[in-house]
Design an enzyme around this catalytic site. Sequence first.
Site, PDB file in Angstrom:
ATOM      1  N   GLY A  47     -29.024 -29.220  23.435  1.00 23.25           N
ATOM      2  CA  GLY A  47     -29.130 -29.855  22.120  1.00 23.25           C
ATOM      3  C   GLY A  47     -27.956 -30.798  21.941  1.00 23.25           C
ATOM      4  O   GLY A  47     -27.134 -30.624  21.047  1.00 23.25           O
ATOM      5  N   SER A  49     -27.727 -34.361  21.670  1.00 20.26           N
ATOM      6  CA  SER A  49     -27.898 -35.777  21.351  1.00 20.26           C
ATOM      7  C   SER A  49     -27.510 -36.197  19.940  1.00 20.26           C
ATOM      8  O   SER A  49     -27.343 -37.386  19.680  1.00 20.26           O
ATOM      9  CB  SER A  49     -29.350 -36.188  21.610  1.00 20.26           C
ATOM     10  OG  SER A  49     -30.239 -35.360  20.872  1.00 20.26           O
ATOM     11  N   THR A  50     -27.377 -35.259  19.015  1.00 20.35           N
ATOM     12  CA  THR A  50     -27.002 -35.603  17.644  1.00 20.35           C
ATOM     13  C   THR A  50     -26.126 -34.502  17.064  1.00 20.35           C
ATOM     14  O   THR A  50     -25.979 -33.424  17.658  1.00 20.35           O
ATOM     15  CB  THR A  50     -28.238 -35.761  16.726  1.00 20.35           C
ATOM     16  OG1 THR A  50     -28.976 -34.526  16.706  1.00 20.35           O
ATOM     17  CG2 THR A  50     -29.150 -36.886  17.191  1.00 20.35           C
ATOM     18  N   GLY A  51     -25.547 -34.763  15.907  1.00 24.63           N
ATOM     19  CA  GLY A  51     -24.857 -33.744  15.138  1.00 24.63           C
ATOM     20  C   GLY A  51     -23.788 -32.981  15.892  1.00 24.63           C
ATOM     21  O   GLY A  51     -22.985 -33.547  16.628  1.00 24.63           O
ATOM     22  N   GLU A  74     -35.809 -36.269  23.186  1.00 20.00           N
ATOM     23  CA  GLU A  74     -35.804 -37.516  22.424  1.00 20.00           C
ATOM     24  C   GLU A  74     -36.888 -38.465  22.919  1.00 20.00           C
ATOM     25  O   GLU A  74     -37.326 -38.374  24.069  1.00 20.00           O
ATOM     26  CB  GLU A  74     -34.429 -38.191  22.523  1.00 20.00           C
ATOM     27  CG  GLU A  74     -33.271 -37.339  22.017  1.00 20.00           C
ATOM     28  CD  GLU A  74     -33.274 -37.137  20.515  1.00 20.00           C
ATOM     29  OE1 GLU A  74     -34.027 -37.838  19.808  1.00 20.00           O
ATOM     30  OE2 GLU A  74     -32.514 -36.271  20.025  1.00 20.00           O
ATOM     31  N   ASP A 110     -38.059 -30.426  26.924  1.00 15.89           N
ATOM     32  CA  ASP A 110     -38.121 -29.270  26.031  1.00 15.89           C
ATOM     33  C   ASP A 110     -37.188 -28.167  26.541  1.00 15.89           C
ATOM     34  O   ASP A 110     -37.485 -27.499  27.532  1.00 15.89           O
ATOM     35  CB  ASP A 110     -39.561 -28.768  25.962  1.00 15.89           C
ATOM     36  CG  ASP A 110     -39.726 -27.575  25.034  1.00 15.89           C
ATOM     37  OD1 ASP A 110     -38.740 -27.164  24.391  1.00 15.89           O
ATOM     38  OD2 ASP A 110     -40.861 -27.056  24.951  1.00 15.89           O
ATOM     39  N   TYR A 233     -30.525 -19.956   2.323  1.00 16.65           N
ATOM     40  CA  TYR A 233     -29.833 -19.915   3.612  1.00 16.65           C
ATOM     41  C   TYR A 233     -29.579 -18.478   4.066  1.00 16.65           C
ATOM     42  O   TYR A 233     -30.343 -17.920   4.847  1.00 16.65           O
ATOM     43  CB  TYR A 233     -28.513 -20.700   3.538  1.00 16.65           C
ATOM     44  CG  TYR A 233     -28.630 -22.129   4.030  1.00 16.65           C
ATOM     45  CD1 TYR A 233     -28.885 -22.407   5.365  1.00 16.65           C
ATOM     46  CD2 TYR A 233     -28.473 -23.196   3.168  1.00 16.65           C
ATOM     47  CE1 TYR A 233     -28.990 -23.706   5.827  1.00 16.65           C
ATOM     48  CE2 TYR A 233     -28.579 -24.508   3.616  1.00 16.65           C
ATOM     49  CZ  TYR A 233     -28.841 -24.748   4.952  1.00 16.65           C
ATOM     50  OH  TYR A 233     -28.951 -26.042   5.397  1.00 16.65           O
ATOM     51  N   VAL A 272     -24.607 -33.334   6.204  1.00 18.79           N
ATOM     52  CA  VAL A 272     -25.914 -33.961   6.082  1.00 18.79           C
ATOM     53  C   VAL A 272     -26.579 -34.036   7.452  1.00 18.79           C
ATOM     54  O   VAL A 272     -26.027 -34.577   8.407  1.00 18.79           O
ATOM     55  CB  VAL A 272     -25.799 -35.382   5.496  1.00 18.79           C
ATOM     56  CG1 VAL A 272     -27.174 -36.036   5.406  1.00 18.79           C
ATOM     57  CG2 VAL A 272     -25.144 -35.334   4.121  1.00 18.79           C
TER      58      VAL A 272
END
Length: 386
Positions: A47, A49-51, A74, A110, A233, A272
């Site tokens: 995981g 690619s972002t954040g 992606e 995946d 949450y 965010v």
Amino acid sequence: MIVEPKVRGFICATAHPVGCRENVKRQIEYIKHLGTLDGPKHVLVIGASTGYGLASRIAAAYGSGASTIGVMFEKESNGRRTATPGYYNTKAFEAFAQADGLYAKSINGDAFSHEVKEQVIQMIRDDLGSVDMVIYSLAAPRRTTADGVTYQSVLKTTSSDFTNKSWNLRDNTIGEATISPATEEEITATVKVMGGEDWIDWMNALSQAGVLADGAVTVAYSYIGPELTYPVYLNGTIGMAKKHLQASAAVINETLAPHHVKAYISVNKALVTQASAAIPIVPLYFAILYKVMKEKGLHEGCIEQMGRLFHEKLFAGSPVVDQEGRIRLDDWELREDVQKEVMEIWDKIRTENITELADVEGYWDDFYRMFGFRFPNVDYTQDVEI
């Protein structure tokens, strides 16, 4: 092609390649500014690619000179539509890393699948020999297991309706929203997708293949938040999944104890993301929190959080953990003075004063920058290759 943001509700359907590159560049510069540390040398980021996953990869590569393998799922551009931001982020990171003499390769597929696990294992064998750190930072909405069953996660309560103030992102008004309870099947599905089952599968696969270094560290990310958001949450479906994630750390520690592998949960602060923007009630809390933490000089984005994880919590001597063995990067968010001010604002915020009492601009800056927009030094009127 001139690329502009196309936002529908909480989704942006376009990404700007030059802006995404700028986003990655800024994060790299931040980690370089922190200086080097004695950390991991061969890192797998699941995981990536972002954040938090992307920030982890940058922190490892530029903090301790680590060779990194990233796994992401992606979409490339089809010539008419842009690629996803994670695709551009990954291409930019690889280019920067390789130009700086760092090994960086990625597998686009995946991460839940057996095939991708096998591809990663082969890449580690061929190029690195083994990995001494595994970051598990998947944020997928669904998972198909080995038996062919597809599970879909939901963001709901688990007991009763939860009604509270909510910020309508479309028209900048404050009203009320209600989040309904999930069924038992939905809770089970959410745990399947967002819990720790796949994390355990990854660690076992790496260990059994002989590509997990003795004494390796693995970290997965979680969130607790304030009492205000407990119904959705901590005590909601995502909370059930995160409790399973915590239990999975204990399983990994026990199973891989002969190899001295140590698994940690890092509880991070509210930021965010595409996922958080979709949850009623939560974006308003974030916008208020941003204002309070910025005024106190405590605000952090993903890269600042990961810089602190690597430099202060994990690799500066013995890992700094709480009584339950968790790393707490939400410590500043949950400070008593911060939460007191947030709740005082929450009680009096309404449509007429939202721009005064919440960091609306900062919220949207973070949202757009996820997709490569709103960087002041990028000329968005120019044609770019997508």
